[in-house]
Design a protein around this motif. Structure first.
Motif, PDB file in Angstrom:
ATOM      1  N   PHE A   1       0.836  -1.194   0.000  1.00  0.00           N
ATOM      2  CA  PHE A   1       0.000   0.000   0.000  1.00  0.00           C
ATOM      3  C   PHE A   1       0.875   1.250   0.000  1.00  0.00           C
ATOM      4  CE2 PHE A   1      -2.233  -3.438   2.144  1.00  0.00           C
ATOM      5  CZ  PHE A   1      -3.354  -3.548   1.340  1.00  0.00           C
ATOM      6  N   THR A   2       0.325   2.338  -0.483  1.00  0.00           N
ATOM      7  CA  THR A   2       1.113   3.561  -0.609  1.00  0.00           C
ATOM      8  C   THR A   2       1.674   4.014   0.731  1.00  0.00           C
ATOM      9  OG1 THR A   2      -0.856   4.959  -0.322  1.00  0.00           O
ATOM     10  CG2 THR A   2      -0.271   4.310  -2.581  1.00  0.00           C
ATOM     11  N   ILE A   3       0.906   3.850   1.791  1.00  0.00           N
ATOM     12  CA  ILE A   3       1.370   4.321   3.097  1.00  0.00           C
ATOM     13  C   ILE A   3       2.494   3.454   3.649  1.00  0.00           C
ATOM     14  CG2 ILE A   3      -0.818   5.425   3.686  1.00  0.00           C
ATOM     15  CD1 ILE A   3      -1.488   2.993   5.395  1.00  0.00           C
ATOM     16  N   ASN A   4       2.688   2.269   3.059  1.00  0.00           N
ATOM     17  CA  ASN A   4       3.800   1.402   3.460  1.00  0.00           C
ATOM     18  C   ASN A   4       4.957   1.458   2.475  1.00  0.00           C
ATOM     19  OD1 ASN A   4       2.336   0.542   5.681  1.00  0.00           O
ATOM     20  ND2 ASN A   4       1.479  -1.221   4.619  1.00  0.00           N
ATOM     21  N   ALA A   5       4.805   2.271   1.417  1.00  0.00           N
ATOM     22  CA  ALA A   5       5.837   2.378   0.386  1.00  0.00           C
ATOM     23  C   ALA A   5       6.587   3.698   0.526  1.00  0.00           C
ATOM     24  CB  ALA A   5       5.208   2.257  -0.996  1.00  0.00           C
ATOM     25  N   LEU A   6       6.793   4.108   1.755  1.00  0.00           N
ATOM     26  CA  LEU A   6       7.544   5.322   2.054  1.00  0.00           C
ATOM     27  C   LEU A   6       8.908   4.944   2.613  1.00  0.00           C
ATOM     28  CD1 LEU A   6       4.632   7.194   3.853  1.00  0.00           C
ATOM     29  CD2 LEU A   6       5.624   7.869   1.649  1.00  0.00           C
ATOM     30  N   ALA A   7       9.894   5.778   2.340  1.00  0.00           N
ATOM     31  CA  ALA A   7      11.239   5.533   2.860  1.00  0.00           C
ATOM     32  C   ALA A   7      11.845   6.858   3.295  1.00  0.00           C
ATOM     33  CB  ALA A   7      12.116   4.877   1.802  1.00  0.00           C
ATOM     34  N   VAL A   8      12.777   6.781   4.217  1.00  0.00           N
ATOM     35  CA  VAL A   8      13.580   7.941   4.603  1.00  0.00           C
ATOM     36  C   VAL A   8      15.018   7.655   4.201  1.00  0.00           C
ATOM     37  CG1 VAL A   8      14.452   9.342   6.506  1.00  0.00           C
ATOM     38  CG2 VAL A   8      12.071   8.589   6.514  1.00  0.00           C
ATOM     39  N   LYS A   9      15.558   8.498   3.326  1.00  0.00           N
ATOM     40  CA  LYS A   9      16.948   8.362   2.905  1.00  0.00           C
ATOM     41  C   LYS A   9      17.835   8.968   3.991  1.00  0.00           C
ATOM     42  CE  LYS A   9      20.077   9.372  -0.944  1.00  0.00           C
ATOM     43  NZ  LYS A   9      20.190  10.050  -2.265  1.00  0.00           N
ATOM     44  N   LEU A  10      18.556   8.103   4.686  1.00  0.00           N
ATOM     45  CA  LEU A  10      19.321   8.534   5.853  1.00  0.00           C
ATOM     46  C   LEU A  10      20.674   9.112   5.437  1.00  0.00           C
ATOM     47  CD1 LEU A  10      18.567   5.440   8.110  1.00  0.00           C
ATOM     48  CD2 LEU A  10      17.506   7.705   8.261  1.00  0.00           C
ATOM     49  N   SER A  11      21.108  10.091   6.201  1.00  0.00           N
ATOM     50  CA  SER A  11      22.435  10.668   5.988  1.00  0.00           C
ATOM     51  C   SER A  11      23.287  10.392   7.223  1.00  0.00           C
ATOM     52  CB  SER A  11      22.323  12.178   5.752  1.00  0.00           C
ATOM     53  OG  SER A  11      21.928  12.836   6.952  1.00  0.00           O
TER      54      SER A  11
ATOM     55  N   ASN B   1      24.232  12.533   9.270  1.00  0.00           N
ATOM     56  CA  ASN B   1      24.092  13.668  10.182  1.00  0.00           C
ATOM     57  C   ASN B   1      23.033  13.472  11.255  1.00  0.00           C
ATOM     58  OD1 ASN B   1      26.034  15.076   8.660  1.00  0.00           O
ATOM     59  ND2 ASN B   1      24.457  15.667   7.187  1.00  0.00           N
ATOM     60  N   GLY B   2      22.508  12.261  11.425  1.00  0.00           N
ATOM     61  CA  GLY B   2      21.493  12.035  12.442  1.00  0.00           C
ATOM     62  C   GLY B   2      20.511  10.980  11.995  1.00  0.00           C
ATOM     63  N   ALA B   3      19.325  10.976  12.630  1.00  0.00           N
ATOM     64  CA  ALA B   3      18.339   9.933  12.362  1.00  0.00           C
ATOM     65  C   ALA B   3      17.296  10.369  11.345  1.00  0.00           C
ATOM     66  CB  ALA B   3      17.637   9.537  13.670  1.00  0.00           C
ATOM     67  N   GLY B   4      17.354  11.610  10.846  1.00  0.00           N
ATOM     68  CA  GLY B   4      16.358  12.093   9.902  1.00  0.00           C
ATOM     69  C   GLY B   4      16.841  11.994   8.475  1.00  0.00           C
ATOM     70  N   GLY B   5      16.046  12.559   7.559  1.00  0.00           N
ATOM     71  CA  GLY B   5      16.428  12.555   6.164  1.00  0.00           C
ATOM     72  C   GLY B   5      15.262  12.862   5.261  1.00  0.00           C
ATOM     73  N   GLU B   6      15.500  12.762   3.957  1.00  0.00           N
ATOM     74  CA  GLU B   6      14.478  13.044   2.957  1.00  0.00           C
ATOM     75  C   GLU B   6      13.511  11.878   2.842  1.00  0.00           C
ATOM     76  OE1 GLU B   6      14.068  13.507  -1.897  1.00  0.00           O
ATOM     77  OE2 GLU B   6      16.042  13.736  -0.934  1.00  0.00           O
ATOM     78  N   VAL B   7      12.216  12.190   2.790  1.00  0.00           N
ATOM     79  CA  VAL B   7      11.192  11.162   2.608  1.00  0.00           C
ATOM     80  C   VAL B   7      11.058  10.855   1.118  1.00  0.00           C
ATOM     81  CG1 VAL B   7       8.763  10.570   2.881  1.00  0.00           C
ATOM     82  CG2 VAL B   7       9.947  11.857   4.671  1.00  0.00           C
ATOM     83  N   ILE B   8      11.187   9.585   0.765  1.00  0.00           N
ATOM     84  CA  ILE B   8      10.997   9.138  -0.615  1.00  0.00           C
ATOM     85  C   ILE B   8       9.550   8.677  -0.755  1.00  0.00           C
ATOM     86  CG2 ILE B   8      11.810   7.619  -2.439  1.00  0.00           C
ATOM     87  CD1 ILE B   8      13.939   9.536  -1.372  1.00  0.00           C
ATOM     88  N   ASP B   9       8.784   9.380  -1.567  1.00  0.00           N
ATOM     89  CA  ASP B   9       7.360   9.079  -1.753  1.00  0.00           C
ATOM     90  C   ASP B   9       7.081   9.019  -3.246  1.00  0.00           C
ATOM     91  OD1 ASP B   9       4.624   8.781  -1.638  1.00  0.00           O
ATOM     92  OD2 ASP B   9       4.234  10.885  -1.159  1.00  0.00           O
ATOM     93  N   LEU B  10       7.019   7.818  -3.787  1.00  0.00           N
ATOM     94  CA  LEU B  10       6.835   7.639  -5.228  1.00  0.00           C
ATOM     95  C   LEU B  10       5.377   7.455  -5.622  1.00  0.00           C
ATOM     96  CD1 LEU B  10       9.756   5.119  -5.924  1.00  0.00           C
ATOM     97  CD2 LEU B  10       9.826   7.618  -5.928  1.00  0.00           C
ATOM     98  N   PHE B  11       4.507   7.164  -4.654  1.00  0.00           N
ATOM     99  CA  PHE B  11       3.152   6.732  -5.006  1.00  0.00           C
ATOM    100  C   PHE B  11       2.049   7.514  -4.286  1.00  0.00           C
ATOM    101  CE2 PHE B  11       6.114   3.129  -5.112  1.00  0.00           C
ATOM    102  CZ  PHE B  11       6.087   2.848  -6.462  1.00  0.00           C
ATOM    103  N   GLY B  12       2.394   8.631  -3.717  1.00  0.00           N
ATOM    104  CA  GLY B  12       1.376   9.427  -3.046  1.00  0.00           C
ATOM    105  C   GLY B  12       1.039   8.967  -1.654  1.00  0.00           C
ATOM    106  N   GLY B  13       1.969   8.319  -0.997  1.00  0.00           N
ATOM    107  CA  GLY B  13       1.726   7.850   0.359  1.00  0.00           C
ATOM    108  C   GLY B  13       1.512   8.982   1.347  1.00  0.00           C
ATOM    109  N   LEU B  14       2.245  10.085   1.177  1.00  0.00           N
ATOM    110  CA  LEU B  14       2.065  11.225   2.075  1.00  0.00           C
ATOM    111  C   LEU B  14       0.660  11.791   1.952  1.00  0.00           C
ATOM    112  CD1 LEU B  14       5.495  13.031   1.551  1.00  0.00           C
ATOM    113  CD2 LEU B  14       4.720  11.882   3.631  1.00  0.00           C
ATOM    114  N   ARG B  15       0.159  11.868   0.742  1.00  0.00           N
ATOM    115  CA  ARG B  15      -1.202  12.354   0.532  1.00  0.00           C
ATOM    116  C   ARG B  15      -2.221  11.421   1.178  1.00  0.00           C
ATOM    117  NH1 ARG B  15      -1.621  11.864  -4.922  1.00  0.00           N
ATOM    118  NH2 ARG B  15      -2.457   9.778  -4.615  1.00  0.00           N
ATOM    119  N   ASP B  16      -1.987  10.114   1.064  1.00  0.00           N
ATOM    120  CA  ASP B  16      -2.935   9.163   1.641  1.00  0.00           C
ATOM    121  C   ASP B  16      -2.896   9.180   3.163  1.00  0.00           C
ATOM    122  OD1 ASP B  16      -4.015   8.326  -0.767  1.00  0.00           O
ATOM    123  OD2 ASP B  16      -2.452   6.829  -1.088  1.00  0.00           O
TER     124      ASP B  16
END
Length: 560
Positions: A269-279, A281-296
């Motif tokens: 499902f789109t809400i499970n197809a999200l990733a955080v690209k880690l750097s 510099n800590g535990a955060g990073g850019e959210v990879i959202d290819l299928f509209g998971g953030l919108r859902d």
């Protein structure tokens, strides 16, 4: 300056130039990519086979042609360091929508026209979403944030791209704690895990067939992470990014290594197809959202990734309802329609896979409501026509399970919940459903017995304490325990069960067969009758002491 490495997918499925289309077209269609790099016998790129050209050739009866006769010929490639504007110029000049990425004379991935469009769309609409190190610490806690930052730092030191994926990202964005941390690595996750083990301790277990590794922590590893061992999860999973396709519907998929984009595309499902690209510099990073998971997530809905997802894996139907139930989301309308269309595929799914998914659902809070949702949408009946639940009985049973402590610990919590479900089923059908789920004999018998006890209580709970004891002793204890939970509105029957579980079944006598032989009796069926009468007297209170039992024994012998 953005480079190809920022857009590309690692790993690429190639085809040999000399292969006949007839030999590969079926598999490539199931995989579903738009194009495939073509290599010669030396592994050098010599062209690109597009799905469009492959399909046109086969539709015109040219299946015997070879890939080299149909492909777009050329030795076109870019390197990971190629600038995006140069990549775009290459695409325009060659009309290749998928361009191989080569590093040190080796194919390392592919970059597509869609990757470029997505990149410029993000720039145009400023749609890049990030999670900060502070957000991770606030939601997941300091120990988990420290663990994530530690793993990310080690990956960066080895120049490996690592992502946090799946449910933990979904829950992080929803500000829900989740300690089940999954990492995917563009590269060899097993080698990375081994390097962590060698340098920082712990125990690593690898699974070569799947490209996965599990790193279990010990005091040494926890010390390097800088957190107490008991504050960390028992282990983390490290997985090589991979893609999968289904040779046939409703069977397990074929898997090969890929990059993060293809890895996310294989999810449910789109809400499970999200990733955080880690750097580093800590535990955060850019959210990879290819299928509209953030919108859902924002719209609080569960939406499937593609139209054939449920046909590929019908257990996703159960998973979707479970996630919607857990999160308080709704099933997106098109997804609900696709579920309805895919219901017949559940008949082709093994009972073990269905059982595992429903067992997970039964561990959720108020699982009865999710089960009834499955019933209303026809899912349970698609699994087996006899899978029909009485809504009132089911709700009463699970409500009572939460209301008070059990009078006896179950053999296994998950099995007890299945047996509790059986108390809301017709007795003649419970066994059929258990067999469909491929339960072991003990659970099947317990489900059947629980349904019988609930449906025909007078046959089990009438008479003296000894009568009730002798009937219930023939049944699995978890079945009796489940019925005690389910019939909270029947105080007399419930009291009888409680007495049986806590007291009556433990009552024993001092007399045995040797005593009867010493009394001059010949062995036979009357031995069992005498011993049972003595135990009945003990259970019912007519025999209160060992001396009473000896006197009762003499009376019984004299009457023989």
């Amino acid at each position: 300056m953005t480079q190809v490495r920022d857009l590309m997918s690692y790993g690429a499925l190639t085809v040999q130039a000399g292969r006949r289309l007839a030999d590969i077209v079926g598999r490539l269609r199931r995989i579903g990519h738009e194009g495939y790099p073509v290599v010669d016998t030396d592994g050098q790129i010599v062209g690109l086979l597009t799905a469009r050209d492959m399909n046109r050739a086969t539709e015109n009866g040219l299946e015997d042609m070879r890939v080299e006769d149909v492909m777009m010929a050329g030795q076109v490639s870019v390197s990971p360091e190629t600038a995006v504007h140069a990549l775009l110029a290459q695409m325009v000049a060659t009309d290749w929508g998928q361009i191989p990425v080569v590093e040190n004379n080796a194919l390392v991935g592919i970059v597509t026209r869609t990757d470029v469009i997505r990149h410029y769309a993000q720039l145009e609409y400023n749609s890049i979403h990030t999670v900060t190190d502070a957000e991770v610490r606030r939601v997941l806690g300091e120990p988990i944030a420290a663990l994530i930052a530690f793993v990310a730092k080690q990956a960066a030191a080895q120049e490996k791209t690592i992502y946090m994926v799946g449910g933990v990202v979904r829950d992080l964005l929803l500000k829900r704690p989740n300690l089940d941390i999954d990492f995917v690595l563009e590269g060899d996750a097993m080698a990375f895990a081994q390097s962590l083990d060698e340098e920082f301790g712990g125990v690593v277990k690898t699974h070569e067939a799947f490209g996965t590794a599990t790193w279990t922590f010990d005091d040494t590893a926890a010390g390097h992470i800088g957190q107490p061992l008991d504050a960390l999860p028992e282990y983390i999973d490290l997985v090589t990014t991979r893609f999968e396709f289904y040779e046939e519907p409703a069977v397990l998929p074929t898997v090969y290594n890929s990059g993060i984009r293809l890895d996310l595309r294989r999810r449910d499902f789109t809400i499970n197809a999200l990733a955080v690209k880690l750097s580093a510099n800590g535990a955060g990073g850019e959210v990879i959202d290819l299928f509209g998971g953030l919108r859902d997530l924002e719209h609080k809905q569960v939406r499937v990734l593609h139209s054939l997802s449920f046909a590929d894996d019908p257990t996703r139907i159960l998973r979707g309802v479970r996630f919607a139930h857990r999160l308080g989301f709704k099933i997106e309308p098109r997804t609900a329609q696709l579920i309805e269309n895919a219901l017949p595929m559940l008949k082709r799914t093994t009972g073990e896979r269905l059982r595992n998914e429903i067992t997970l659902l039964l561990k959720e809070p108020q699982p009865e409501e999710a089960l009834l949702k499955l019933q209303r949408t026809g899912v349970l009946q698609a699994i087996h026509p006899a899978f029909v639940l009485d809504a009132d009985l089911l709700r009463r049973a699970f409500t009572q399970l939460q209301a008070e402590p059990l009078i006896h610990p179950p053999e296994e919590e998950g099995m007890l919940r299945w047996v509790l479900v059986a108390t809301s089923m017709d007795a003649e059908y419970a066994e059929q459903v258990a067999n469909r789920m491929l339960f072991k004999k003990a659970t099947t018998q317990a489900m059947k017995a629980a349904a019988q006890l609930t449906e025909y209580p007078d046959e089990y709970f009438s008479g003296k304490p000894s009568d009730i004891t002798f009937r219930l002793e023939k049944l699995p204890l978890d079945a009796v325990l489940a019925v005690w939970v389910a019939i909270a509105n029947e105080p007399e029957d419930r009291a009888a069960i409680a007495n049986y579980i806590t007291t009556w079944r433990h009552v024993q006598i001092i007399t045995d067969g040797n005593d009867l032989k010493h009394a001059g009796l010949q062995p036979g069926p009357h031995f069992k009758t005498i011993l049972q009468k003595l135990r009945a007297g003990r259970i019912n209170g007519a025999i209160a002491s060992d001396d009473d039992e000896k006197r009762a024994l003499r009376t019984l012998i004299e009457s023989e």
